[in-house]
Design an enzyme around this catalytic site. Structure first.
Site, PDB file in Angstrom:
ATOM      1  N   GLY A   1      -1.168  -3.410  12.866  1.00 42.54           N
ATOM      2  CA  GLY A   1       0.103  -2.538  12.382  1.00 42.54           C
ATOM      3  C   GLY A   1      -0.218  -1.692  11.106  1.00 42.54           C
TER       4      GLY A   1
ATOM      5  N   TYR B   1      -1.030  -6.542   9.632  1.00 50.48           N
ATOM      6  CA  TYR B   1      -2.394  -6.029   9.484  1.00 50.48           C
ATOM      7  C   TYR B   1      -3.187  -6.565   8.440  1.00 50.48           C
ATOM      8  CZ  TYR B   1      -0.878  -3.438   5.429  1.00 50.48           C
ATOM      9  OH  TYR B   1      -0.249  -3.165   3.989  1.00 50.48           O
TER      10      TYR B   1
ATOM     11  N   LYS C   1      15.890  -5.880   3.513  1.00 49.30           N
ATOM     12  CA  LYS C   1      16.428  -4.843   4.579  1.00 49.30           C
ATOM     13  C   LYS C   1      17.719  -5.143   5.315  1.00 49.30           C
ATOM     14  CE  LYS C   1      11.597  -3.703   6.192  1.00 49.30           C
ATOM     15  NZ  LYS C   1      10.728  -3.464   7.387  1.00 49.30           N
TER      16      LYS C   1
ATOM     17  N   ALA D   1      12.247  -7.292  12.997  1.00 49.33           N
ATOM     18  CA  ALA D   1      11.203  -6.442  13.276  1.00 49.33           C
ATOM     19  C   ALA D   1      11.362  -5.961  14.879  1.00 49.33           C
ATOM     20  CB  ALA D   1       9.809  -7.074  13.172  1.00 49.33           C
TER      21      ALA D   1
ATOM     22  N   LYS E   1       0.802  -1.168  -0.077  1.00 50.36           N
ATOM     23  CA  LYS E   1       0.164   0.138   0.049  1.00 50.36           C
ATOM     24  C   LYS E   1       0.868   1.300  -0.039  1.00 50.36           C
ATOM     25  CE  LYS E   1      -3.799  -1.964   2.641  1.00 50.36           C
ATOM     26  NZ  LYS E   1      -4.664  -2.008   1.375  1.00 50.36           N
ATOM     27  N   SER E   2       2.004   1.223   0.018  1.00 47.82           N
ATOM     28  CA  SER E   2       3.141   2.195   0.097  1.00 47.82           C
ATOM     29  C   SER E   2       2.726   3.323  -0.892  1.00 47.82           C
ATOM     30  CB  SER E   2       4.618   1.728   0.095  1.00 47.82           C
ATOM     31  OG  SER E   2       4.973   1.183   1.326  1.00 47.82           O
TER      32      SER E   2
ATOM     33  N   ALA F   1      18.660 -17.883  22.749  1.00 47.79           N
ATOM     34  CA  ALA F   1      19.839 -17.364  22.465  1.00 47.79           C
ATOM     35  C   ALA F   1      19.659 -15.986  21.719  1.00 47.79           C
ATOM     36  CB  ALA F   1      20.728 -18.170  21.626  1.00 47.79           C
TER      37      ALA F   1
END
EC number: 1.1.1.25
Length: 279
Positions: A244, A223, A69, A134, A19-20, A158
């Site tokens: 979100g 979301y 990312k 995240a 949706k950006s 860990a």
């Protein structure tokens, strides 16, 4: 003569669902910024080439989503402090051939919780579920809100311990940070955040409904049009729930501000997207 629009992209794979472009189109109209924002399906093994080609063609900046990312972090010539803390980059800015990297995810999460939901984290007991990218991106912004305690729970203990160690390296942290496996979660919390991928996979998490304290806010970074499995579970346990979508909009607003120097208003964007009023 009208000058060409400044060009921006969001890189991802998959990317069709994003949706950006819609969000940034609204931001541009709202702030009278002349730009064009599109989504780009980058090959899994061709992210760097895609970014460098876009930059060479005059692109001004880009957002980065799954699964790139970490690659974006490695690609940058300079990194913001919050990108360094997150170990990942979701926002790129191109200046004179230099690639600058930032991470706006955590800032978007905290702004949605504190400003939009009106939920103060100060002196609260917070449970962060998951210890992946995240959670890492959210860690410093969450701790800057001075919760009383942050428990980071993960299937692999860990990995949770790694994040606790990272938190100890931040300059001004007064919060007690604890690592736990799913089985080691103890007590009730004021805020429970799902930062795992369980909602994308339609899976439930192996946690007890007793973790949700009185007036607890349960927040899922994912979301959907329907409640995610985590939020449905939390609601049944008596928690307030929030997905979100607001985080998505707020992290986009932060990126827009980095690129354009103007911060868009987000309340109406959230309302329109939630009601499906715009496509």
């Amino acid at each position: 003569m009208t000058s060409p629009l400044d060009q921006y992209l969001v890189f991802g794979n998959p990317i069709a669902h994003s949706k950006s472009p819609l969000i940034h189109r609204i931001f541009a109209d709202q702030t009278a910024q002349a730009l064009n924002y599109q989504k780009y399906l980058a090959p899994v093994d061709g992210f760097e080439n895609s970014v460098r080609r876009f930059m060479a063609e005059g692109g001004k900046g880009a957002n980065v989503t799954v699964p790139f990312k970490l690659e974006a972090f490695a690609l940058c010539d300079s990194l913001s402090q919050r990108a360094k803390c997150a170990g990942a980059v979701n926002t790129l800015r191109f200046l004179d051939g230099v690639i600058e990297g930032d991470n706006t995810d955590g800032a978007g999460l905290v702004r949605d919780i504190v400003v939009n939901a009106g939920f103060s984290l100060k002196d609260k007991r917070v449970l962060l579920l998951g210890a992946g990218g995240a959670s890492r991106g959210a860690l410093q912004p969450l701790l800057m809100q001075n919760p009383k305690e942050l428990v980071i729970a993960n299937r692999t203990l860990a990995k949770a311990q790694e994040l606790v160690q990272l938190a100890s390296s931040f300059e001004v942290i007064h919060t007690v940070c604890i690592a736990a496996s799913w089985e080691q979660i103890v007590g009730q919390f004021d805020l429970v955040i799902n930062a795992t991928s369980s909602s994308l996979q339609g899976e439930a998490l192996p946690i007890s409904g007793t973790v949700f304290g009185e007036n607890c806010l349960a927040y899922d970074m994912m979301y959907d049009a329907q409640l995610t499995p985590f939020l449905a579970f939390a609601k049944k346990a008596g928690a307030q729930v929030r997905d979100g979508l607001g985080m998505l909009i707020e992290q986009a607003a932060e990126a827009f501000y980095l690129w354009r120097g103007v911060r868009p208003e987000t309340t109406n964007v959230f309302k329109q997207l939630r009601e499906g009023a715009i496509e």
